[in-house]
Design a protein around this motif. Structure first.
Motif, PDB file in Angstrom:
ATOM      1  N   ALA A  14       0.834  -1.208   0.000  1.00 11.07           N
ATOM      2  CA  ALA A  14       0.000   0.000   0.000  1.00 11.07           C
ATOM      3  C   ALA A  14       0.866   1.254   0.000  1.00 11.07           C
ATOM      4  O   ALA A  14       0.576   2.226  -0.708  1.00 11.07           O
ATOM      5  CB  ALA A  14      -0.932  -0.010   1.206  1.00 11.07           C
ATOM      6  N   VAL A  15       1.942   1.242   0.795  1.00  9.83           N
ATOM      7  CA  VAL A  15       2.847   2.399   0.834  1.00  9.83           C
ATOM      8  C   VAL A  15       3.495   2.612  -0.528  1.00  9.83           C
ATOM      9  O   VAL A  15       3.548   3.740  -1.047  1.00  9.83           O
ATOM     10  CB  VAL A  15       3.930   2.207   1.913  1.00  9.83           C
ATOM     11  N   LEU A  16       3.999   1.539  -1.122  1.00  6.89           N
ATOM     12  CA  LEU A  16       4.674   1.636  -2.423  1.00  6.89           C
ATOM     13  C   LEU A  16       3.703   2.094  -3.517  1.00  6.89           C
ATOM     14  O   LEU A  16       4.016   3.007  -4.299  1.00  6.89           O
ATOM     15  CB  LEU A  16       5.273   0.280  -2.796  1.00  6.89           C
ATOM     16  N   PHE A  17       2.527   1.481  -3.556  1.00  7.41           N
ATOM     17  CA  PHE A  17       1.548   1.835  -4.583  1.00  7.41           C
ATOM     18  C   PHE A  17       1.053   3.264  -4.385  1.00  7.41           C
ATOM     19  O   PHE A  17       0.883   4.023  -5.352  1.00  7.41           O
ATOM     20  CB  PHE A  17       0.372   0.854  -4.541  1.00  7.41           C
ATOM     21  N   PHE A 145      -5.764   9.788  -3.040  1.00  4.99           N
ATOM     22  CA  PHE A 145      -5.858   8.358  -2.765  1.00  4.99           C
ATOM     23  C   PHE A 145      -4.468   7.784  -2.468  1.00  4.99           C
ATOM     24  O   PHE A 145      -4.317   6.916  -1.600  1.00  4.99           O
ATOM     25  CB  PHE A 145      -6.495   7.626  -3.941  1.00  4.99           C
ATOM     26  N   GLY A 146      -3.474   8.245  -3.207  1.00  7.30           N
ATOM     27  CA  GLY A 146      -2.106   7.773  -2.965  1.00  7.30           C
ATOM     28  C   GLY A 146      -1.623   8.140  -1.576  1.00  7.30           C
ATOM     29  O   GLY A 146      -1.004   7.317  -0.884  1.00  7.30           O
ATOM     30  N   PHE A 147      -1.891   9.366  -1.149  1.00  8.55           N
ATOM     31  CA  PHE A 147      -1.489   9.812   0.188  1.00  8.55           C
ATOM     32  C   PHE A 147      -2.195   8.992   1.266  1.00  8.55           C
ATOM     33  O   PHE A 147      -1.583   8.578   2.262  1.00  8.55           O
ATOM     34  CB  PHE A 147      -1.814  11.302   0.342  1.00  8.55           C
ATOM     35  N   TYR A 148      -3.486   8.733   1.033  1.00  3.48           N
ATOM     36  CA  TYR A 148      -4.264   7.921   1.978  1.00  3.48           C
ATOM     37  C   TYR A 148      -3.682   6.507   2.080  1.00  3.48           C
ATOM     38  O   TYR A 148      -3.532   5.959   3.182  1.00  3.48           O
ATOM     39  CB  TYR A 148      -5.717   7.885   1.524  1.00  3.48           C
ATOM     40  N   GLY A 153      -1.046   2.192   4.770  1.00 11.55           N
ATOM     41  CA  GLY A 153      -0.016   1.159   4.677  1.00 11.55           C
ATOM     42  C   GLY A 153       1.034   1.299   5.757  1.00 11.55           C
ATOM     43  O   GLY A 153       1.503   0.306   6.324  1.00 11.55           O
ATOM     44  N   GLY A 154       1.401   2.547   6.054  1.00 18.98           N
ATOM     45  CA  GLY A 154       2.377   2.775   7.122  1.00 18.98           C
ATOM     46  C   GLY A 154       1.884   2.283   8.467  1.00 18.98           C
ATOM     47  O   GLY A 154       2.642   1.721   9.258  1.00 18.98           O
ATOM     48  N   ARG A 155       0.576   2.450   8.721  1.00 22.47           N
ATOM     49  CA  ARG A 155       0.016   1.932   9.978  1.00 22.47           C
ATOM     50  C   ARG A 155       0.085   0.424  10.037  1.00 22.47           C
ATOM     51  O   ARG A 155       0.410  -0.156  11.075  1.00 22.47           O
ATOM     52  CB  ARG A 155      -1.430   2.412  10.140  1.00 22.47           C
ATOM     53  N   TYR A 156      -0.211  -0.239   8.908  1.00 23.84           N
ATOM     54  CA  TYR A 156      -0.156  -1.697   8.885  1.00 23.84           C
ATOM     55  C   TYR A 156       1.269  -2.207   9.100  1.00 23.84           C
ATOM     56  O   TYR A 156       1.488  -3.192   9.814  1.00 23.84           O
ATOM     57  CB  TYR A 156      -0.717  -2.228   7.561  1.00 23.84           C
ATOM     58  N   ARG A 177      -7.513   7.257  14.376  1.00 25.54           N
ATOM     59  CA  ARG A 177      -6.894   6.113  13.720  1.00 25.54           C
ATOM     60  C   ARG A 177      -7.362   6.063  12.264  1.00 25.54           C
ATOM     61  O   ARG A 177      -8.554   6.098  11.984  1.00 25.54           O
ATOM     62  CB  ARG A 177      -7.305   4.829  14.447  1.00 25.54           C
ATOM     63  N   ILE A 178      -6.408   5.999  11.344  1.00 24.68           N
ATOM     64  CA  ILE A 178      -6.743   5.889   9.933  1.00 24.68           C
ATOM     65  C   ILE A 178      -7.151   4.454   9.642  1.00 24.68           C
ATOM     66  O   ILE A 178      -6.402   3.516   9.909  1.00 24.68           O
ATOM     67  CB  ILE A 178      -5.547   6.291   9.048  1.00 24.68           C
ATOM     68  N   THR A 179      -8.333   4.275   9.080  1.00 27.25           N
ATOM     69  CA  THR A 179      -8.854   2.935   8.794  1.00 27.25           C
ATOM     70  C   THR A 179      -9.296   2.857   7.335  1.00 27.25           C
ATOM     71  O   THR A 179      -9.265   3.844   6.601  1.00 27.25           O
ATOM     72  CB  THR A 179     -10.053   2.606   9.699  1.00 27.25           C
ATOM     73  N   PHE A 180      -9.721   1.675   6.944  1.00 29.11           N
ATOM     74  CA  PHE A 180     -10.333   1.523   5.635  1.00 29.11           C
ATOM     75  C   PHE A 180     -11.642   2.329   5.598  1.00 29.11           C
ATOM     76  O   PHE A 180     -12.218   2.633   6.652  1.00 29.11           O
ATOM     77  CB  PHE A 180     -10.636   0.054   5.347  1.00 29.11           C
ATOM     78  N   PRO A 181     -12.125   2.680   4.404  1.00 33.35           N
ATOM     79  CA  PRO A 181     -13.407   3.404   4.310  1.00 33.35           C
ATOM     80  C   PRO A 181     -14.518   2.664   5.039  1.00 33.35           C
ATOM     81  O   PRO A 181     -14.533   1.432   5.101  1.00 33.35           O
ATOM     82  CB  PRO A 181     -13.665   3.461   2.800  1.00 33.35           C
TER      83      PRO A 181
END
Length: 423
Positions: A14-17, A145-148, A153-156, A177-181
């Motif tokens: 996720a971070v890379l993408f 979306f990329g920033f999100y 991804g960083g949290r995971y 906490r940043i989560t999925f939508p």
């Protein structure tokens, strides 16, 4: 260990993408569109092959549909971006509407938080209208979306590393906490149930990484998921000192907006009766997470439970009001009557303030449980103001895997095996 590794790999991807989306929105968009074209082209050809084998007219229709989409997309490659833009705009409008309903509920019940709900609702409405009405190439949306994805991804990755580092100093802190939508989190319980059912139906060994069998814990959090309707979205409740507390829209006489709005009701029932009833009578699968508490946390939790009880009054369900115990068949379609008859549960309504009114996209069962875990410092706060049982299921699972976590046990109760799995 497999779950931890999956989280780290998922987060890294996720971070890379997300990084590529942020730096090269045009390039990544072109790649995705070309991949979609390949999928549509292959689908059209495959459906023709299936028609030759099966002679099913639906295969021809599917093939033509895929081919038409292929032709349109080949000549108008900006369409997916505009469609995504409109979908995201509608999603923002729905979030804004949900927060606006909660703001009105808070105003009617004289509850706090009206101003911030208004600001968030206004923000979502402005963003949603802008996305729907603007007609230009929005590279900024792809970058957003990329920033999100990079943050998520960083949290995971961070959570995964905390699971394998024995020196991790564990401490819950109340933070956003940043989560999925939210619309994806709503389906997490059902996806988890389907994954478990596939293992059980295939008779494959279903093993969890064992943390500490029969670990002593004070607080239990239960995430339910059932086979049909709203049961698929799940339900969450908690138990302390052997008593389960569950909040929901249980009074059928107050149902509004297709049962998403109504009088807030919570009930108390011994866990020894609650779990068997949820499995056998309601056909639920239950994920239980046990949490160990220190003395300070016990005091905070007990004070919050007492606050709930002080702000409530005994509410009698239909079978109680009409003394219908000798003719249960007439009441078995009414959930609170069925629950009371089978378990002896006692139900309560709130006198005022928060939770007096239940709202599925606001003050719901997850927010009720969040009041308990929030006083312990759990970091499940959502910047959207909407928390679902699925959001909590994902958080509980990640926290359970961490070293030195106070979530010390995980148990699965399922009808397929007629037993529980302790981990």
């Amino acid at each position: 260990m497999q779950e931890i590794l999956s989280n780290i790999l998922l987060g890294s991807f996720a971070v890379l993408f997300g990084f590529v989306m942020f730096l090269a929105p045009d390039g990544i968009y072109l790649i995705l569109v070309n991949l979609l074209l390949v999928v549509l082209g292959c689908s059209a050809l495959w459906m023709i092959v299936r028609f030759i084998k099966r002679r099913n007219i639906l295969d021809v229709v599917s093939s033509l549909f895929s081919f038409v989409l292929f032709v349109i997309l080949s000549n108008h490659q900006n369409i997916p971006l505009h469609v995504l833009q409109i979908i995201f705009g509608i999603y923002c409008l729905l979030n804004g509407a949900a927060l606006l309903v909660q703001m009105v509920i808070n105003a009617l019940n004289n509850s706090k938080g009206k101003f911030f709900l208004f600001l968030f609702s206004l923000f979502y409405w402005i963003l949603g209208i802008y996305l729907i009405r603007v007609d230009e190439d929005l590279k900024i949306l792809i970058r957003a979306f990329g920033f999100y994805l990079m943050i998520l991804g960083g949290r995971y990755v961070s959570d995964g590393l905390a699971c394998v580092n024995p020196l991790t100093k564990y401490e819950w802190k109340r933070k956003v906490r940043i989560t999925f939508p939210a619309f994806l989190c709503a389906f997490f319980p059902d996806w988890a149930l389907n994954a478990i059912n596939r293992y059980l139906e295939a008779e494959e060994p279903y093993e969890f990484e064992q943390k500490e069998r029969n670990a002593k814990h004070d607080l239990s959090v239960f995430v339910h998921v059932g086979p049909v309707g709203f049961q698929k979205v799940g339900h969450i409740c908690f138990a302390y000192n052997g008593i389960a507390y569950s909040y929901g829209n249980y009074d059928s006489d107050s149902f509004r907006l297709n049962q998403t709005l109504g009088d807030g009701v919570f009930f108390k029932v011994p866990v020894e009766y609650y779990i068997p009833n949820a499995m056998e009578a309601e056909q639920n699968t239950i994920f239980e997470y046990g949490i160990a508490l220190n003395e300070t946390q016990r005091s905070l939790l007990e004070a919050q439970i007492q606050a709930f009880e002080n702000n409530s009054y005994r509410w009698h369900c239909k079978i109680e009001r009409e003394d219908g115990y000798h003719r249960f068949d007439a009441y078995q379609e009414d959930y609170p009557s069925r629950l009371h008859y089978k378990t002896g549960a006692k139900l309560y309504k709130f006198k005022q303030g928060k939770f007096k009114t239940y709202w599925a996209l606001g003050d719901n069962c997850a927010l009720f449980t969040d009041r308990i875990l929030g006083c312990l410092g759990a970091d499940i706060l959502s910047i959207r103001g909407i928390i679902s049982p699925g959001t909590y299921l994902e958080w509980l699972q990640n926290e359970y895997l961490k070293k030195n976590s106070p979530i010390v046990s995980r148990t699965l109760y399922t009808l397929q095996t007629k037993k529980d799995f302790n981990v």
